[in-house]
Design an enzyme around this catalytic site. Sequence first.
Site, mmCIF file in Angstrom:
data_model
loop_
_atom_site.group_PDB
_atom_site.id
_atom_site.type_symbol
_atom_site.label_atom_id
_atom_site.label_comp_id
_atom_site.label_asym_id
_atom_site.label_seq_id
_atom_site.Cartn_x
_atom_site.Cartn_y
_atom_site.Cartn_z
ATOM 1 N N CYS A 88 0.813 -1.226 0.000
ATOM 2 C CA CYS A 88 0.000 0.000 0.000
ATOM 3 C C CYS A 88 0.844 1.273 0.000
ATOM 4 O O CYS A 88 0.337 2.351 -0.299
ATOM 5 C CB CYS A 88 -0.970 0.003 1.175
ATOM 6 N N HIS A 227 -3.016 7.356 1.370
ATOM 7 C CA HIS A 227 -3.495 6.025 1.042
ATOM 8 C C HIS A 227 -4.793 5.807 1.821
ATOM 9 O O HIS A 227 -5.017 6.441 2.842
ATOM 10 C CB HIS A 227 -2.416 4.991 1.433
ATOM 11 N N ASN A 257 -10.103 0.153 -0.889
ATOM 12 C CA ASN A 257 -8.641 0.273 -0.817
ATOM 13 C C ASN A 257 -8.065 -0.376 -2.079
ATOM 14 O O ASN A 257 -8.134 -1.588 -2.242
ATOM 15 C CB ASN A 257 -8.152 -0.439 0.450
HETATM 16 C C1 LIG Z 1 -11.049 -3.375 10.189
HETATM 17 C C2 LIG Z 1 -11.328 -2.614 11.456
HETATM 18 C C3 LIG Z 1 -12.306 -1.468 11.162
HETATM 19 C C4 LIG Z 1 -11.926 -3.589 12.427
HETATM 20 O O1 LIG Z 1 -12.044 -3.013 13.677
HETATM 21 P P1 LIG Z 1 -11.792 -3.934 14.960
HETATM 22 O O2 LIG Z 1 -12.480 -3.297 16.099
HETATM 23 O O3 LIG Z 1 -10.335 -4.205 15.005
HETATM 24 O O4 LIG Z 1 -12.603 -5.184 14.461
HETATM 25 P P2 LIG Z 1 -12.627 -6.692 14.902
HETATM 26 O O5 LIG Z 1 -11.958 -7.509 13.846
HETATM 27 O O6 LIG Z 1 -12.206 -6.887 16.341
HETATM 28 O O7 LIG Z 1 -14.156 -6.863 14.805
HETATM 29 C C5 LIG Z 1 -15.021 -6.118 15.668
HETATM 30 C C6 LIG Z 1 -16.407 -6.255 15.146
HETATM 31 O O8 LIG Z 1 -16.540 -5.560 13.912
HETATM 32 C C7 LIG Z 1 -17.467 -6.253 13.093
HETATM 33 N N1 LIG Z 1 -16.823 -6.659 11.832
HETATM 34 C C8 LIG Z 1 -15.510 -6.940 11.604
HETATM 35 N N2 LIG Z 1 -15.319 -7.218 10.292
HETATM 36 C C9 LIG Z 1 -16.506 -7.106 9.704
HETATM 37 C C10 LIG Z 1 -16.973 -7.264 8.365
HETATM 38 N N3 LIG Z 1 -16.163 -7.555 7.335
HETATM 39 N N4 LIG Z 1 -18.281 -7.073 8.138
HETATM 40 C C11 LIG Z 1 -19.116 -6.753 9.130
HETATM 41 N N5 LIG Z 1 -18.759 -6.599 10.412
HETATM 42 C C12 LIG Z 1 -17.473 -6.764 10.697
HETATM 43 C C13 LIG Z 1 -17.962 -7.447 13.864
HETATM 44 O O9 LIG Z 1 -19.116 -7.085 14.560
HETATM 45 C C14 LIG Z 1 -16.818 -7.682 14.835
HETATM 46 O O10 LIG Z 1 -17.214 -8.362 15.970
HETATM 47 P P3 LIG Z 1 -17.059 -9.979 15.992
HETATM 48 O O11 LIG Z 1 -15.612 -10.284 15.747
HETATM 49 O O12 LIG Z 1 -17.505 -10.285 17.358
HETATM 50 O O13 LIG Z 1 -17.931 -10.501 14.917
HETATM 51 C C15 LIG Z 1 -10.042 -1.995 12.047
HETATM 52 O O14 LIG Z 1 -9.227 -3.010 12.577
HETATM 53 C C16 LIG Z 1 -9.296 -1.251 11.008
HETATM 54 O O15 LIG Z 1 -9.677 -0.184 10.595
HETATM 55 N N6 LIG Z 1 -8.166 -1.829 10.578
HETATM 56 C C17 LIG Z 1 -7.393 -1.316 9.514
HETATM 57 C C18 LIG Z 1 -7.543 -2.282 8.407
HETATM 58 C C19 LIG Z 1 -6.938 -1.761 7.163
HETATM 59 O O16 LIG Z 1 -6.727 -0.588 7.059
HETATM 60 N N7 LIG Z 1 -6.634 -2.613 6.225
HETATM 61 C C20 LIG Z 1 -6.046 -2.211 5.027
HETATM 62 C C21 LIG Z 1 -4.726 -2.871 4.844
HETATM 63 S S1 LIG Z 1 -3.514 -1.748 4.278
#
Ligand SMILES: CC(C)(COP(=O)(O)OP(=O)(O)OC[C@H]1O[C@@H](n2cnc3c(N)ncnc32)[C@H](O)[C@@H]1OP(=O)(O)O)[C@@H](O)C(=O)NCCC(=O)NCCS
Length: 302
Positions: A88, A227, A257
């Site tokens: 990325c 990004h 993304n």
């Molecule tokens: C992805 C992100 C929003 C998730 O937040 P988080 O609080 O860490 O999320 P978790 O994986 O612990 O999941 C928390 C809840 O979000 C929800 N959730 C997670 N992924 C989901 C999806 N794809 N669809 C719907 N709900 C989702 C669920 O309710 C989950 O609870 P559960 O695990 O009990 O089902 C956060 O980690 C983030 O922004 N990460 C950056 C990812 C990124 O930028 N990736 C690009 C790569 S360069």
Amino acid sequence: MVETNPAWIEENLGIKERRIASAEQCTSDLAAAAALNALEAGGYQPMDIDLIIVATATPDRLAPSTACIVQDKIGAYNAVAFDLAAVCSGFLYGLSVASQFISTGVYHHVLVIGADTFSRITNWKRRDAVFFGDGAGAAILTSCPYDHGFLAFRLYSDGRGKFNFTIPAGGSEYPASAHTIAEGMHYFSMNGKAVYNTGTQVLPKAILQVLADANLSINDIDLMLPHQPSIRLLKKTTEIIGLPWQKVQTNMDKYANTSGGTIPILLDEVHQKGMLEHGKNILFAAVGSGWTYGAAIIKWHS
Ligand SMILES: CC(C)(COP(=O)(O)OP(=O)(O)OC[C@H]1O[C@@H](n2cnc3c(N)ncnc32)[C@H](O)[C@@H]1OP(=O)(O)O)[C@@H](O)C(=O)NCCC(=O)NCCS
């Protein structure tokens, strides 16, 4: 295909739509189309280009480089061509590499392309299938007066975080086999929490460093073209650095993304809207697998 929730995706990731390449299109097709658009917009011929850098994590093949395939597709036979692997952060790394070759006078017209087709490495049965879209963008860099262009850039790598985003199979560690296919090791795997925690630490660090290098304050930044990992990550980053959200340009709502493609697509959109005025300070920032991350400030010259 997978149990998910559009409201969650929009609120947390900032994604409403995305584009997926057709079965006949591979990364070099998107890259070549972006390159031809950039050549036309800049009034250049393919033979004017002396270096092509393709930033991609989804090359057409392991060999040759996608850059050589693009060179042939656009007929830029005067150019040296190579790929750059920083996922990325690839386009930001590519801009910085291009600026070095230009400032040393080695190359004069550098075509930097960010292109990815993450749909090819996505497991559509897993809920992390919602993150990525396919896309490519391109820019042609050349020299400009010394007080414009790159005011500062900083690139960083930290291999201690290497497997928080990874595509395990298909290389020399796990060559493609019935086993790697059965285990889905040709798909990406990502630790979303680690990306969030790392991104919100390292992006502010890189941005504050380039501001200091350029002797600027955050108030001197006119536009930020980051990004687009997730809207939550970007909002937290801008909160930490004290940049008003209105100065941040985003396009993940339309494309998700697009990895290497995100920043150059955004740059083109902002350019077409007439927002890149002469003398404006544009802040670029990216974080990606590796970890790779960095930031740059360009004083726009037009
Ligand atoms: C992805 C992100 C929003 C998730 O937040 P988080 O609080 O860490 O999320 P978790 O994986 O612990 O999941 C928390 C809840 O979000 C929800 N959730 C997670 N992924 C989901 C999806 N794809 N669809 C719907 N709900 C989702 C669920 O309710 C989950 O609870 P559960 O695990 O009990 O089902 C956060 O980690 C983030 O922004 N990460 C950056 C990812 C990124 O930028 N990736 C690009 C790569 S360069």
